[in-house]
Every structure is written in structure tokens, then in C-alpha cells.
Design a protein around this motif. Structure first.
Motif, PDB file in Angstrom:
ATOM      1  N   SER A 138      -5.378   8.527  13.147  1.00 62.33           N
ATOM      2  CA  SER A 138      -6.574   9.068  13.785  1.00 62.33           C
ATOM      3  C   SER A 138      -6.269  10.269  14.661  1.00 62.33           C
ATOM      4  O   SER A 138      -7.162  10.808  15.306  1.00 62.33           O
ATOM      5  CB  SER A 138      -7.267   7.983  14.620  1.00 62.33           C
ATOM      6  OG  SER A 138      -6.402   7.484  15.625  1.00 62.33           O
TER       7      SER A 138
ATOM      8  N   LYS B 184      -7.792   1.363  13.782  1.00 61.17           N
ATOM      9  CA  LYS B 184      -8.347   2.708  13.802  1.00 61.17           C
ATOM     10  C   LYS B 184      -9.747   2.650  14.391  1.00 61.17           C
ATOM     11  O   LYS B 184     -10.534   1.782  14.046  1.00 61.17           O
ATOM     12  CB  LYS B 184      -8.380   3.296  12.386  1.00 61.17           C
ATOM     13  CG  LYS B 184      -8.858   4.740  12.343  1.00 61.17           C
ATOM     14  CD  LYS B 184      -8.776   5.286  10.930  1.00 61.17           C
ATOM     15  CE  LYS B 184      -9.308   6.725  10.893  1.00 61.17           C
ATOM     16  NZ  LYS B 184      -9.285   7.299   9.556  1.00 61.17           N
TER      17      LYS B 184
ATOM     18  N   GLN C 284     -12.764   3.197  11.468  1.00 63.99           N
ATOM     19  CA  GLN C 284     -12.962   2.330  10.310  1.00 63.99           C
ATOM     20  C   GLN C 284     -11.834   1.306  10.211  1.00 63.99           C
ATOM     21  O   GLN C 284     -10.815   1.423  10.847  1.00 63.99           O
ATOM     22  CB  GLN C 284     -13.002   3.158   9.024  1.00 63.99           C
ATOM     23  CG  GLN C 284     -11.692   3.881   8.712  1.00 63.99           C
ATOM     24  CD  GLN C 284     -11.812   4.779   7.503  1.00 63.99           C
ATOM     25  OE1 GLN C 284     -12.600   5.691   7.472  1.00 63.99           O
ATOM     26  NE2 GLN C 284     -11.019   4.504   6.493  1.00 63.99           N
TER      27      GLN C 284
ATOM     28  N   ALA D 296      -8.694  -0.771   8.691  1.00 62.08           N
ATOM     29  CA  ALA D 296      -7.511  -0.381   7.933  1.00 62.08           C
ATOM     30  C   ALA D 296      -7.645  -0.856   6.499  1.00 62.08           C
ATOM     31  O   ALA D 296      -8.201  -1.904   6.225  1.00 62.08           O
ATOM     32  CB  ALA D 296      -6.260  -0.995   8.575  1.00 62.08           C
ATOM     33  N   ALA D 297      -7.081  -0.098   5.575  1.00 61.85           N
ATOM     34  CA  ALA D 297      -7.241  -0.410   4.152  1.00 61.85           C
ATOM     35  C   ALA D 297      -6.573  -1.723   3.760  1.00 61.85           C
ATOM     36  O   ALA D 297      -7.022  -2.393   2.851  1.00 61.85           O
ATOM     37  CB  ALA D 297      -6.670   0.733   3.313  1.00 61.85           C
TER      38      ALA D 297
ATOM     39  N   ARG E  46      -0.903   6.629   6.964  1.00 61.14           N
ATOM     40  CA  ARG E  46      -1.950   7.300   6.193  1.00 61.14           C
ATOM     41  C   ARG E  46      -2.465   6.409   5.072  1.00 61.14           C
ATOM     42  O   ARG E  46      -3.676   6.336   4.824  1.00 61.14           O
ATOM     43  CB  ARG E  46      -1.424   8.621   5.633  1.00 61.14           C
ATOM     44  CG  ARG E  46      -1.164   9.673   6.698  1.00 61.14           C
ATOM     45  CD  ARG E  46      -0.742  11.004   6.120  1.00 61.14           C
ATOM     46  NE  ARG E  46      -0.383  11.933   7.194  1.00 61.14           N
ATOM     47  CZ  ARG E  46      -1.256  12.601   7.929  1.00 61.14           C
ATOM     48  NH1 ARG E  46      -2.556  12.457   7.682  1.00 61.14           N
ATOM     49  NH2 ARG E  46      -0.857  13.413   8.889  1.00 61.14           N
ATOM     50  N   ARG E  47      -1.568   5.725   4.400  1.00 59.27           N
ATOM     51  CA  ARG E  47      -1.976   4.907   3.254  1.00 59.27           C
ATOM     52  C   ARG E  47      -2.715   3.649   3.660  1.00 59.27           C
ATOM     53  O   ARG E  47      -3.430   3.058   2.854  1.00 59.27           O
ATOM     54  CB  ARG E  47      -0.753   4.562   2.392  1.00 59.27           C
ATOM     55  CG  ARG E  47      -0.189   5.797   1.691  1.00 59.27           C
ATOM     56  CD  ARG E  47       0.840   5.455   0.653  1.00 59.27           C
ATOM     57  NE  ARG E  47       1.249   6.674  -0.041  1.00 59.27           N
ATOM     58  CZ  ARG E  47       1.361   6.795  -1.355  1.00 59.27           C
ATOM     59  NH1 ARG E  47       1.054   5.765  -2.130  1.00 59.27           N
ATOM     60  NH2 ARG E  47       1.757   7.922  -1.907  1.00 59.27           N
ATOM     61  N   THR E  48      -2.562   3.225   4.898  1.00 62.42           N
ATOM     62  CA  THR E  48      -3.303   2.065   5.383  1.00 62.42           C
ATOM     63  C   THR E  48      -4.518   2.468   6.216  1.00 62.42           C
ATOM     64  O   THR E  48      -5.194   1.620   6.795  1.00 62.42           O
ATOM     65  CB  THR E  48      -2.388   1.146   6.227  1.00 62.42           C
ATOM     66  OG1 THR E  48      -1.723   1.919   7.230  1.00 62.42           O
ATOM     67  CG2 THR E  48      -1.346   0.468   5.361  1.00 62.42           C
ATOM     68  N   GLY E  49      -4.802   3.768   6.272  1.00 62.17           N
ATOM     69  CA  GLY E  49      -5.982   4.246   6.979  1.00 62.17           C
ATOM     70  C   GLY E  49      -5.887   4.163   8.487  1.00 62.17           C
ATOM     71  O   GLY E  49      -6.899   4.039   9.166  1.00 62.17           O
ATOM     72  N   LEU E  50      -4.681   4.246   9.036  1.00 58.88           N
ATOM     73  CA  LEU E  50      -4.499   4.059  10.473  1.00 58.88           C
ATOM     74  C   LEU E  50      -4.150   5.343  11.218  1.00 58.88           C
ATOM     75  O   LEU E  50      -3.697   5.293  12.356  1.00 58.88           O
ATOM     76  CB  LEU E  50      -3.411   3.003  10.727  1.00 58.88           C
ATOM     77  CG  LEU E  50      -3.790   1.573  10.322  1.00 58.88           C
ATOM     78  CD1 LEU E  50      -2.569   0.665  10.345  1.00 58.88           C
ATOM     79  CD2 LEU E  50      -4.878   1.035  11.245  1.00 58.88           C
TER      80      LEU E  50
ATOM     81  N   HIS F 236       0.816  -1.210   0.000  1.00 59.28           N
ATOM     82  CA  HIS F 236       0.000   0.000   0.000  1.00 59.28           C
ATOM     83  C   HIS F 236       0.856   1.269   0.000  1.00 59.28           C
ATOM     84  O   HIS F 236       0.407   2.316  -0.489  1.00 59.28           O
ATOM     85  CB  HIS F 236      -0.938   0.016   1.210  1.00 59.28           C
ATOM     86  CG  HIS F 236      -2.235  -0.690   0.963  1.00 59.28           C
ATOM     87  ND1 HIS F 236      -2.348  -2.055   1.001  1.00 59.28           N
ATOM     88  CD2 HIS F 236      -3.470  -0.215   0.655  1.00 59.28           C
ATOM     89  CE1 HIS F 236      -3.600  -2.395   0.733  1.00 59.28           C
ATOM     90  NE2 HIS F 236      -4.296  -1.305   0.519  1.00 59.28           N
TER      91      HIS F 236
END
Length: 223
Positions: A86, A215, A218, A220-221, A80-84, A24
Motif C-alpha cells: 500500500s 491492507k 482491500q 489480502a489475496a 505484491r502477489r498477496t495484495g499487501l 501465491h
């Protein structure tokens, strides 16, 4: 994403998620590897004859500074790229520097004490930096929560780390045997393998953080 307890972590799961983090964040990871390799190779090449103790201290300090700055940038990008990410506040670079100093001192002190304690400390503090950058925790809080969250899984984490890092460590050792210390080819290959080992540690920190903390809002990506 189902958040796991630290005791339910498996070596294969950690490896898989670590590779997912790298996938990612492929672009920042490549920039990190190339940049860190070039900088450290240049330092190694132009200081190869500097063997005085004070010279070694200065060189080591320079590499530490480069490592801290580049690791902070990559950690932030991977989170940031894995959505983690917050945290809601701004930059946390200075606290990160303080945490990195404590982390390094703790691991080095443990290594001096017959190696194994240093490896355990490395594993137990694996997610301290992601906690600080991802959630904006203070240094003491990040180290303490990482210590508690990874309790009982230190050897699982180390097993995953060794599985990915040992081939790279073998390259470093082979270069030390096969190349003269001043050979630029040997220096570049050694630094490339060392940079890749750093990626393993950083990406695994993000992966373990995602697996046992995640997170709040939501999944993680990469999961």
C-alpha cells in the motif's frame, strides 16, 4: 479478510497463511531459492579453506549483502502477489538495508544472551520488514510498530516458525555430520536447506503482517 489481533493468532493459522504466501509467490520463491543456493554454495565451495578470522569476516559480509538484496526482492514480490502493498512512494531499499542491519544485530545480541531473548526479538520484529516495504514506514517506526503489534504472540509465532523450520535445520545438521566440509554435494544440500529456511522466515513475516495488519483498502489475496 478479518484482521486479527496479535493475541488471537494461532500456530495453525500462521502455518496455513505462510504456505499460502509461498503458493501465491511460487515463481519468485523458486527463483530466490535457486539463486541464493547457487550463490552461497559457490561461496562456500571456493572459500572452504579460508579459516582466518579476517577471511571469515569478509565471507560473512559477502553472504549478508547477498541475503539482504535477495530478501528485499522476494519480500517485495510476495507482498505484491498477496495484495499487501500500500506504499505510494518509490524504492525503499536503502532503509531496508538499515533495518536489516539493526534486525540482525538485535537478534544476534539476543542469541548471545542465552538464545531465548534472540528468538523473542526475532518474533517481535517479524513484521518490521513487511511494514517498511509494504507501507513505506521508516526504520524506527517499522521496528516500533512490529514490536507493539506482535506483543503477546511471540511464542505463537515462534511455535509456527519452529514447526516449519526444524525439519530444514535437521537437514543442515545431518549434512554437517555426514559430509566432509569440502564435499560439493553436502554444500549444495546445506545451502538449499538454508535457503528454504530463509523462505520460511520471509513468507511468515508476510503472513503475520497480513493477519494482524493487512491492507487498508482491500483484503489480502491469500486470505
Amino acid at each position: 479478510m478479518v484482521i486479527l489481533t496479535s493475541r488471537s493468532l494461532k500456530i495453525g493459522t500462521i502455518i496455513d497463511k505462510t504456505l499460502g504466501v509461498v503458493e501465491h509467490g511460487m515463481k519468485p520463491t523458486l527463483i530466490y531459492v535457486v539463486g541464493l543456493t547457487l550463490i552461497n554454495a559457490a561461496i562456500g565451495y571456493y572459500t572452504v579453506g579460508m579459516t582466518a578470522p579476517m577471511d571469515q569476516v569478509v565471507i560473512g559480509l559477502g553472504k549478508f549483502v547477498v541475503g539482504v538484496v535477495t530478501a528485499y526482492v522476494l519480500f517485495d514480490a510476495l507482498l505484491r502477489r498477496t495484495g499487501l502493498i500500500s506504499r505510494t512512494e518509490g524504492d525503499v531499499f536503502l532503509p531496508y538495508v538499515g533495518l536489516s542491519i539493526l534486525y540482525t544485530l538485535g537478534v544476534v545480541a539476543g542469541m548471545i544472551a542465552i538464545v531465548i531473548p534472540g528468538l523473542v526479538i526475532m518474533a517481535r520484529w517479524m513484521i518490521a520488514q513487511p511494514l517498511l516495504i509494504g507501507r513505506g514506514y521508516g526504520v524506527r517506526q517499522a521496528l516500533g510498530e512490529s514490536w507493539e503489534r506482535t506483543r503477546g504472540s511471540e511464542f505463537t509465532i515462534l511455535g509456527a516458525w519452529f514447526a516449519l523450520a526444524l525439519p530444514l535445520l535437521a537437514v543442515v545438521i545431518a549434512c554437517a555430520i555426514l559430509f566432509d566440509p569440502a564435499d560439493p554435494i553436502g554444500i549444495v544440500i546445506t545451502q538449499l536447506a538454508s535457503s528454504a529456511m530463509s523462505v520460511v522466515s520471509l513468507a511468515m513475516g508476510v503472513a503475520v503482517y497480513g493477519l494482524i495488519v493487512g491492507k487498508e483498502s482491500q483484503a489480502a489475496a491469500f486470505a
